[in-house]
Design an enzyme around this catalytic site. Structure first.
Site, short mmCIF file in Angstrom:
data_model
loop_
_atom_site.label_atom_id
_atom_site.label_comp_id
_atom_site.label_asym_id
_atom_site.label_seq_id
_atom_site.Cartn_x
_atom_site.Cartn_y
_atom_site.Cartn_z
N HIS A 19 -26.27 -9.34 -9.60
CA HIS A 19 -27.26 -10.54 -9.51
C HIS A 19 -28.14 -10.70 -10.48
O HIS A 19 -28.96 -11.66 -10.74
CB HIS A 19 -27.85 -10.53 -7.93
CG HIS A 19 -27.97 -11.86 -7.26
ND1 HIS A 19 -27.19 -12.86 -7.48
CD2 HIS A 19 -28.92 -11.95 -6.22
CE1 HIS A 19 -27.38 -13.75 -6.71
NE2 HIS A 19 -28.59 -13.37 -5.88
N TYR A 64 -38.54 -12.80 -7.38
CA TYR A 64 -37.16 -12.49 -6.83
C TYR A 64 -36.34 -13.64 -6.83
O TYR A 64 -36.62 -14.71 -6.86
CB TYR A 64 -37.29 -11.97 -5.29
CG TYR A 64 -37.95 -10.66 -5.38
CD1 TYR A 64 -37.21 -9.52 -5.40
CD2 TYR A 64 -39.43 -10.42 -5.15
CE1 TYR A 64 -37.54 -8.09 -5.30
CE2 TYR A 64 -39.80 -9.03 -5.23
CZ TYR A 64 -38.91 -7.96 -5.34
OH TYR A 64 -39.27 -6.86 -5.52
N ASN A 66 -34.39 -15.88 -4.89
CA ASN A 66 -34.56 -16.89 -4.22
C ASN A 66 -35.74 -17.99 -4.29
O ASN A 66 -35.72 -19.08 -3.92
CB ASN A 66 -34.44 -16.62 -2.60
CG ASN A 66 -33.14 -15.93 -2.26
OD1 ASN A 66 -31.98 -15.80 -3.20
ND2 ASN A 66 -32.90 -15.53 -1.19
#
Length: 199
Positions: A19, A64, A66
């Site tokens: 990610h 982060y 999201n």
């Protein structure tokens, strides 16, 4: 001004995970062009420099994954840039083979929560992006566990080549525009791994 934002998650536990390939491309660009990405602004680490005669900002949102759009929207507003012409987002893609690239000038989130949040905050799907393949999720894995996992040694070697091509794609976009970059980098690159599987 042109903002190049790589997506990822902050803190040591996420370093080197699938990610975080957006962060890794930003780090590679920073190394090549001697740019320090260490200034905190709009919930991101940023660094200013020049690439191919263009004033650019390298950005690593610290919200982060999201909530990436909150940071990028803040940067876009602060520097008064137009997303469709002056923003480039780099991130991981599980639908592409490891190290493969896909350059796009617009599009949906495709299930990527970071891009979904950016689209929501910018109010548009029209902004250039470079997707860096991390390989398809195995059937017995949860998606979150897969993208937060680390690469094998063989995959890491393919990713290093992918990062080099991603830098070339960034340079092409800055110098020639998105269309030439799409024509050049959206072709599948043959890898040693793929050749061995054929044999």
């Amino acid at each position: 001004m042109f903002i190049i934002a790589g997506l990822g998650n902050p803190t040591l536990q996420y370093e080197g995970t699938r990610h975080n390939v957006g962060f890794e491309v930003i780090d590679a660009l920073a190394d090549k062009y001697n740019i320090s990405v260490n200034v905190r602004k709009n919930r991101a680490y940023i660094g200013k420099g020049m690439v191919n005669g263009r004033n650019i900002i390298l950005a690593k949102p610290q919200t982060y994954m999201n909530l990436s759009g909150e940071s990028i929207r803040g940067l876009a507003d602060y520097y008064k840039i137009e997303p469709e012409d002056e923003l480039l987002v780099i991130y991981d893609d599980v639908s592409l083979d490891v190290g493969q690239l896909r350059v796009r000038k617009k599009g949906s989130a495709g299930g990527h929560n970071g891009i979904k949040n950016i689209i929501s905050n910018l109010g548009t799907e029209v902004f250039p992006r470079i997707k860096v393949g991390v390989g398809e999720k195995p059937r017995n894995y949860e998606l979150a566990d897969y993208v937060l996992g680390h690469f094998s040694k063989a995959e890491r070697e393919l990713m290093e080549e992918g990062y080099k091509r991603a830098i070339c794609a960034v340079e092409t976009i800055l110098e020639k525009g998105i269309e030439p970059a799409m024509n050049t980098f959206n072709r599948k690159v043959k890898t040693v791994k793929a050749e061995e599987e054929v044999l």
